[in-house]
Design a protein around this motif. Sequence first.
Motif, PDB file in Angstrom:
ATOM      1  N   THR A 160      -4.968  -9.052   4.776  1.00  0.00           N
ATOM      2  CA  THR A 160      -4.517  -8.807   3.406  1.00  0.00           C
ATOM      3  C   THR A 160      -4.307 -10.116   2.646  1.00  0.00           C
ATOM      4  O   THR A 160      -4.612 -10.193   1.456  1.00  0.00           O
ATOM      5  CB  THR A 160      -3.236  -7.956   3.424  1.00  0.00           C
ATOM      6  N   PRO A 171       0.035 -10.600  15.235  1.00  0.00           N
ATOM      7  CA  PRO A 171      -0.332  -9.294  15.782  1.00  0.00           C
ATOM      8  C   PRO A 171      -1.116  -8.434  14.781  1.00  0.00           C
ATOM      9  O   PRO A 171      -1.092  -8.687  13.582  1.00  0.00           O
ATOM     10  CB  PRO A 171       1.020  -8.645  16.121  1.00  0.00           C
ATOM     11  N   PHE A 212       0.880  -1.165   0.000  1.00  0.00           N
ATOM     12  CA  PHE A 212       0.000   0.000   0.000  1.00  0.00           C
ATOM     13  C   PHE A 212       0.916   1.213   0.000  1.00  0.00           C
ATOM     14  O   PHE A 212       1.482   1.545   1.035  1.00  0.00           O
ATOM     15  CB  PHE A 212      -0.914   0.027   1.226  1.00  0.00           C
ATOM     16  N   GLY A 261      -2.131  -5.707  12.265  1.00  0.00           N
ATOM     17  CA  GLY A 261      -1.371  -5.009  11.234  1.00  0.00           C
ATOM     18  C   GLY A 261      -0.306  -5.860  10.570  1.00  0.00           C
ATOM     19  O   GLY A 261       0.470  -5.354   9.759  1.00  0.00           O
ATOM     20  N   LEU A 319       4.257   1.162   1.941  1.00  0.00           N
ATOM     21  CA  LEU A 319       4.192   0.106   2.953  1.00  0.00           C
ATOM     22  C   LEU A 319       4.081  -1.267   2.299  1.00  0.00           C
ATOM     23  O   LEU A 319       3.145  -1.527   1.542  1.00  0.00           O
ATOM     24  CB  LEU A 319       2.970   0.360   3.852  1.00  0.00           C
ATOM     25  N   GLU A 379     -11.562 -13.311  10.930  1.00  0.00           N
ATOM     26  CA  GLU A 379     -12.028 -13.020  12.293  1.00  0.00           C
ATOM     27  C   GLU A 379     -13.552 -13.110  12.400  1.00  0.00           C
ATOM     28  O   GLU A 379     -14.222 -12.127  12.734  1.00  0.00           O
ATOM     29  CB  GLU A 379     -11.557 -11.623  12.722  1.00  0.00           C
ATOM     30  N   GLY A 434      -0.750  -8.187   8.439  1.00  0.00           N
ATOM     31  CA  GLY A 434      -1.076  -8.533   7.062  1.00  0.00           C
ATOM     32  C   GLY A 434      -1.975  -9.750   6.908  1.00  0.00           C
ATOM     33  O   GLY A 434      -2.162 -10.248   5.803  1.00  0.00           O
ATOM     34  N   VAL A 460       3.062  -4.771   2.738  1.00  0.00           N
ATOM     35  CA  VAL A 460       2.239  -5.501   3.703  1.00  0.00           C
ATOM     36  C   VAL A 460       2.480  -7.004   3.613  1.00  0.00           C
ATOM     37  O   VAL A 460       2.529  -7.697   4.616  1.00  0.00           O
ATOM     38  CB  VAL A 460       0.753  -5.176   3.491  1.00  0.00           C
TER      39      VAL A 460
HETATM   40  N1  LIG Z   1      -6.540  -0.194   1.937  1.00  0.00           N
HETATM   41  C1  LIG Z   1      -5.415   0.039   2.626  1.00  0.00           C
HETATM   42  N2  LIG Z   1      -4.682   1.143   2.383  1.00  0.00           N
HETATM   43  C2  LIG Z   1      -3.536   1.379   3.047  1.00  0.00           C
HETATM   44  N3  LIG Z   1      -3.033   0.573   4.004  1.00  0.00           N
HETATM   45  C3  LIG Z   1      -3.721  -0.546   4.294  1.00  0.00           C
HETATM   46  C4  LIG Z   1      -4.943  -0.871   3.632  1.00  0.00           C
HETATM   47  N4  LIG Z   1      -5.404  -2.034   4.136  1.00  0.00           N
HETATM   48  C5  LIG Z   1      -4.507  -2.417   5.062  1.00  0.00           C
HETATM   49  N5  LIG Z   1      -3.499  -1.541   5.165  1.00  0.00           N
HETATM   50  C6  LIG Z   1      -2.336  -1.656   6.054  1.00  0.00           C
HETATM   51  O1  LIG Z   1      -1.736  -2.905   5.829  1.00  0.00           O
HETATM   52  C7  LIG Z   1      -1.276  -3.464   7.041  1.00  0.00           C
HETATM   53  C8  LIG Z   1      -1.826  -4.855   7.213  1.00  0.00           C
HETATM   54  O2  LIG Z   1      -3.239  -4.766   7.332  1.00  0.00           O
HETATM   55  P1  LIG Z   1      -4.146  -6.035   7.619  1.00  0.00           P
HETATM   56  O3  LIG Z   1      -5.542  -5.549   7.669  1.00  0.00           O
HETATM   57  O4  LIG Z   1      -3.837  -7.118   6.658  1.00  0.00           O
HETATM   58  O5  LIG Z   1      -3.675  -6.460   9.082  1.00  0.00           O
HETATM   59  P2  LIG Z   1      -4.246  -7.603  10.023  1.00  0.00           P
HETATM   60  O6  LIG Z   1      -3.115  -8.522  10.298  1.00  0.00           O
HETATM   61  O7  LIG Z   1      -5.472  -8.176   9.460  1.00  0.00           O
HETATM   62  O8  LIG Z   1      -4.558  -6.787  11.345  1.00  0.00           O
HETATM   63  P3  LIG Z   1      -5.791  -6.923  12.377  1.00  0.00           P
HETATM   64  O9  LIG Z   1      -5.464  -8.047  13.313  1.00  0.00           O
HETATM   65  O10 LIG Z   1      -5.805  -5.619  13.079  1.00  0.00           O
HETATM   66  O11 LIG Z   1      -7.017  -7.170  11.578  1.00  0.00           O
HETATM   67  C9  LIG Z   1      -1.675  -2.495   8.152  1.00  0.00           C
HETATM   68  O12 LIG Z   1      -0.530  -1.718   8.472  1.00  0.00           O
HETATM   69  C10 LIG Z   1      -2.728  -1.643   7.508  1.00  0.00           C
HETATM   70  O13 LIG Z   1      -2.704  -0.348   8.043  1.00  0.00           O
END
Ligand SMILES: Nc1ncnc2c1ncn2[C@@H]1O[C@H](COP(=O)(O)OP(=O)(O)OP(=O)(O)O)[C@@H](O)[C@H]1O
Lengths: 258, 239
Positions: A46, A39, A15, A41, A18, A176, A43, A20
């Motif tokens: 994603t 944890p 993104f 964030g 970043l 989740e 990914g 991911v």
């Molecule tokens: N559409 C987006 N635009 C920019 N950054 C994004 C976007 N979606 C996710 N991110 C960033 O990508 C990273 C991973 O996000 P992701 O949602 O996959 O995390 P996660 O492991 O599912 O976290 P959580 O347990 O909080 O759900 C995070 O830093 C998030 O801020």
Amino acid sequence: MANEKIRFEGVTKRFGALTVLDKLDLSINDGEVVTIIGPSGSGKTTVLRCLMTLESIEDGLIRIDGEPLNKMESEGRLVPASNAHLRRMRLKLGMVFQSFNLFPHLTVLQNCVEPPIFALGVTRDEARSRAQELLDMVGMGDKQAHYPAQLSGGQQQRVAIARTLAMQPEILVFDEPTSALDPETIEEVTSVIRSLAVKHSYTMLMVTHQIAFAHDISDRICFFDKGRIVEQGPPAAVIDAPTEARTQQFLRKVAQAR
Amino acid sequence: MSRSPIAILVPLAFLAGLYFAVFSSVAQFLPALLNGLTVTVSVAVPSILLAYAISLLAGLGRLSSIAPLRWVSVVYIEVFRGVSLLVVLFWLYFVLPEFGLTLSAYTAALLGVSLNAGAYGAEIVRGAVRAEPKGQYEACVTLNMPPLRKYARIILPQALVIAIPAMTNMTIELLKGTALVSAVTLVDLTAAGVRQNQLTYRTVEIFSVLALIYFCLAQIVRFSGARLEHVFNRHLGER
Ligand SMILES: Nc1ncnc2c1ncn2[C@@H]1O[C@H](COP(=O)(O)OP(=O)(O)OP(=O)(O)O)[C@@H](O)[C@H]1O
Ligand SMILES: [Mg+2]
């Protein structure tokens, strides 16, 4: 050896600046139940969204049953997938969202009946009888005429599971599924998912913070951090006897939070 | 505490008497106003329907992934938002004939009013569609809903409910805007009032009745909007 159902090959997702997902490799066998923990964030969501084609990926290849998902073969070369290709590949995939995403203006039954009619082209009668079967299975058979807003979170999520199953997918993806639920209603959803994992042959990829539940139903746990798999293996290894310091630290934190 | 009916009837009778003293001349100008009202309604009702259709088309056009559709919609919306209804009416009725296209006063009024309102309606539709939660689109993707079905069955039914209050507003604006159609020689409610004033000099009575009629028309629109919203919102609950 079992058949490989899903394969991530060097999948990179960014993104902006970043990164991911960082050259993710992941292979999931037919009928296998894989849970991603890690944890916030890191990914996890994603990964699921890339598989569901809700996100495009910058680099790498996802395959389903050996066939490229985000690309397609044309004259012996891989080219970006067309909408038609994505549509066809997605028929094998079904996703259950953290926030259910039911259609609020449609009844429970309509939610489960209309997508198969429009997307699979089955007849309304066929779709209805199948939807009723599935709603019975998730214990929502008596709420067919209700609207989503009239149901509890746990009930809505069970309807969402039935709606996903009505599309007859081979792979189930859960992000989740219990995180938006009141503690009392978590059990009614996890027991439905458990029965899907145990009694049916779905390939499942799930993200959850319910470590005990993940331990219970998963064939394999992947611990994720910063877009990479830090540690993976059977629950008895990754959860009960993690070898990586990051995994140990994460599991300690989760245990404390209880 | 109980009140005798007389305590209520006496002031009512007094008010009624006062009313007739002031408005005894109503019969003089009311028929002409009612003729004007017929013209206003016969312009407003089809204009409202046409404006809704235009709103939907231009609103969706503006969101379309097809660039030419987007351009056409943007140009239409900006032109008709930027040019006053009065000027649009003049163009349709007085300028177009110069280019060989002659419209009847009624057609010019109907087109002018609906094109004007449709430009605002298009922005309302666009806003409502964009207000649709992302999760609804994503559910449609994962459920492989074909694009047409996605809009017709999932997105629009929800967006249109969101749009009802703003559309009610637009409709009332349209209704009041029909007062300008006298510029193209139609004798609508307002024009009839102005004429009667010149004939009878009952200024207070005429413009009171005029205001009351517009107010009632607006209330009919408002009430219908509230009814619709209630019916559709019943199931949607809090989101
Ligand atoms: N559409 C987006 N635009 C920019 N950054 C994004 C976007 N979606 C996710 N991110 C960033 O990508 C990273 C991973 O996000 P992701 O949602 O996959 O995390 P996660 O492991 O599912 O976290 P959580 O347990 O909080 O759900 C995070 O830093 C998030 O801020
Ligand atoms: Mg997440």
